[in-house]
Design a protein around this motif. Structure first.
Motif, short mmCIF file in Angstrom:
data_model
loop_
_atom_site.label_atom_id
_atom_site.label_comp_id
_atom_site.label_asym_id
_atom_site.label_seq_id
_atom_site.Cartn_x
_atom_site.Cartn_y
_atom_site.Cartn_z
N THR A 77 0.85 -1.18 0.00
CA THR A 77 0.00 0.00 0.00
C THR A 77 0.89 1.24 0.00
O THR A 77 1.93 1.27 0.65
CB THR A 77 -0.91 0.02 1.24
OG1 THR A 77 -1.69 -1.19 1.25
CG2 THR A 77 -1.83 1.21 1.24
N LYS A 78 0.50 2.24 -0.73
CA LYS A 78 1.26 3.48 -0.86
C LYS A 78 2.73 3.22 -1.22
O LYS A 78 3.65 3.65 -0.53
CB LYS A 78 1.18 4.30 0.43
CG LYS A 78 -0.23 4.75 0.79
CD LYS A 78 -0.25 5.58 2.06
CE LYS A 78 -1.68 6.02 2.38
NZ LYS A 78 -1.72 6.84 3.63
N PRO A 79 2.95 2.52 -2.31
CA PRO A 79 4.33 2.18 -2.68
C PRO A 79 5.12 3.41 -3.12
O PRO A 79 4.59 4.35 -3.71
CB PRO A 79 4.14 1.22 -3.85
CG PRO A 79 2.85 1.66 -4.47
CD PRO A 79 1.98 2.06 -3.32
N TYR A 93 3.09 9.76 -14.16
CA TYR A 93 1.74 10.34 -14.14
C TYR A 93 0.70 9.24 -14.32
O TYR A 93 -0.32 9.20 -13.62
CB TYR A 93 1.61 11.39 -15.24
CG TYR A 93 0.24 11.99 -15.35
CD1 TYR A 93 -0.18 12.98 -14.46
CD2 TYR A 93 -0.63 11.60 -16.36
CE1 TYR A 93 -1.45 13.55 -14.57
CE2 TYR A 93 -1.89 12.15 -16.48
CZ TYR A 93 -2.30 13.13 -15.58
OH TYR A 93 -3.56 13.68 -15.69
N ASP A 94 0.96 8.33 -15.25
CA ASP A 94 0.00 7.26 -15.49
C ASP A 94 0.01 6.21 -14.39
O ASP A 94 -0.98 5.50 -14.20
CB ASP A 94 0.27 6.62 -16.85
CG ASP A 94 -0.37 7.42 -17.99
OD1 ASP A 94 -0.97 8.48 -17.71
OD2 ASP A 94 -0.27 6.99 -19.15
N PHE A 95 1.12 6.10 -13.66
CA PHE A 95 1.13 5.20 -12.51
C PHE A 95 0.09 5.64 -11.49
O PHE A 95 -0.53 4.80 -10.81
CB PHE A 95 2.52 5.18 -11.84
CG PHE A 95 3.24 3.88 -12.04
CD1 PHE A 95 2.79 2.70 -11.45
CD2 PHE A 95 4.38 3.82 -12.83
CE1 PHE A 95 3.45 1.50 -11.64
CE2 PHE A 95 5.06 2.62 -13.02
CZ PHE A 95 4.59 1.46 -12.43
N LEU A 96 -0.12 6.94 -11.36
CA LEU A 96 -1.10 7.42 -10.39
C LEU A 96 -2.53 7.10 -10.81
O LEU A 96 -3.43 7.09 -9.97
CB LEU A 96 -0.94 8.93 -10.20
CG LEU A 96 0.37 9.37 -9.53
CD1 LEU A 96 0.41 10.88 -9.39
CD2 LEU A 96 0.53 8.70 -8.16
N LYS A 97 -2.74 6.84 -12.08
CA LYS A 97 -4.06 6.38 -12.52
C LYS A 97 -4.29 4.94 -12.10
O LYS A 97 -5.43 4.53 -11.84
CB LYS A 97 -4.16 6.49 -14.04
CG LYS A 97 -4.14 7.92 -14.57
CD LYS A 97 -4.32 7.93 -16.08
CE LYS A 97 -4.34 9.33 -16.64
NZ LYS A 97 -4.52 9.35 -18.11
N ALA A 102 0.16 5.90 -4.79
CA ALA A 102 1.61 5.72 -4.93
C ALA A 102 2.34 7.02 -4.63
O ALA A 102 1.84 8.12 -4.89
CB ALA A 102 1.95 5.25 -6.34
N GLU A 103 3.53 6.89 -4.09
CA GLU A 103 4.41 8.03 -3.82
C GLU A 103 5.48 8.00 -4.91
O GLU A 103 6.38 7.16 -4.88
CB GLU A 103 5.03 7.88 -2.42
CG GLU A 103 5.76 9.12 -1.95
CD GLU A 103 6.25 8.98 -0.52
OE1 GLU A 103 7.28 9.58 -0.18
OE2 GLU A 103 5.59 8.24 0.27
#
Length: 223
Positions: A77-79, A93-97, A102-103
């Motif tokens: 969680t919250k990698p 940016y797309d990882f946040l989708k 994610a951090e």
């Protein structure tokens, strides 16, 4: 350590005229490479004969890569995710989708890329060099470097691979240009404008062992 292909879906979607790259009357290969290696506006958003010819965000293009990685790696969680050679930050940016909590962190040698990155995540990106990462050991749950480290000379490639291994925990992924035969070698020499490390897969394996890099990897070939 395993060979995992996340990138061929993007790489193979680009048509290439290798001879035109070498023989262009205005931007022959040597001139294009000289401009590209400044990693400034010409590299990202200049003439297509130099490099990208306009590196813009395309909705969904990098999201499929981010999703494939998120599904492959059992991240907490919250990698914390680092992209070495992040460019304009499109993958992050797309990882946040895909992983909204994610951090994310990105580092790139190009001040132009950072200045022209996705505004939504610009404060998560910084100018820096892969050979000296400004983070402590075992900081990140996933470290990524896509088509970046082969742009380094051998002495810096050694340091960069060690740094990537140092700041990552278990999960790391590296994508590199390579060749398996003389045709692919010639195409790589014709097409590339920033590559300095020309290695076969077997030679890359030697580098991994030499630097104690234990992450995953894949290669892109110019067929």
């Amino acid at each position: 350590m395993a060979e995992v292909d996340f990138m061929s879906v993007l790489h193979k979607s680009t048509p290439r005229d290798y001879l035109a790259r070498v023989n262009d009357p205005e931007y022959p290969k040597a001139k294009a490479a000289e401009q590209a290696k400044k990693f400034s506006e010409d590299y990202w958003d200049g003439d297509r004969r130099i490099c990208y010819g306009g590196y813009h965000y395309l909705k969904g293009r990098w999201e499929k890569v981010a999703r494939a990685m998120a599904e492959h790696y059992p991240l907490p969680t919250k990698p914390k995710i680092l992209d070495i050679g992040c460019g304009k930050g499109f993958l992050l940016y797309d990882f946040l989708k895909v992983i909204p909590d994610a951090e994310i962190y990105g580092i790139d040698i190009s001040d132009y890329a950072i200045a022209n990155s996705k505004p939504e995540i610009r404060d998560r990106l910084q100018i820096g060099n892969a050979i000296s990462l400004p983070w402590r050991d075992n900081t990140f749950d996933l470290v990524i470097s896509i088509t970046t480290l082969h742009n380094l000379h051998a002495y810096d490639l050694d340091l960069a691979l060690r740094e990537m291994e140092r700041v990552g925990k278990q999960h790391k992924y590296l994508c590199l240009e390579s060749y398996r035969n003389e045709q692919e070698k010639a195409n790589l020499l014709y097409w590339q404008v920033t590559c300095e490390a020309f290695n076969t897969p077997e030679e890359w394996q030697w580098w991994f062992k030499h630097t104690n890099y234990n992450g995953d990897y894949s290669y892109i070939y110019f067929e």
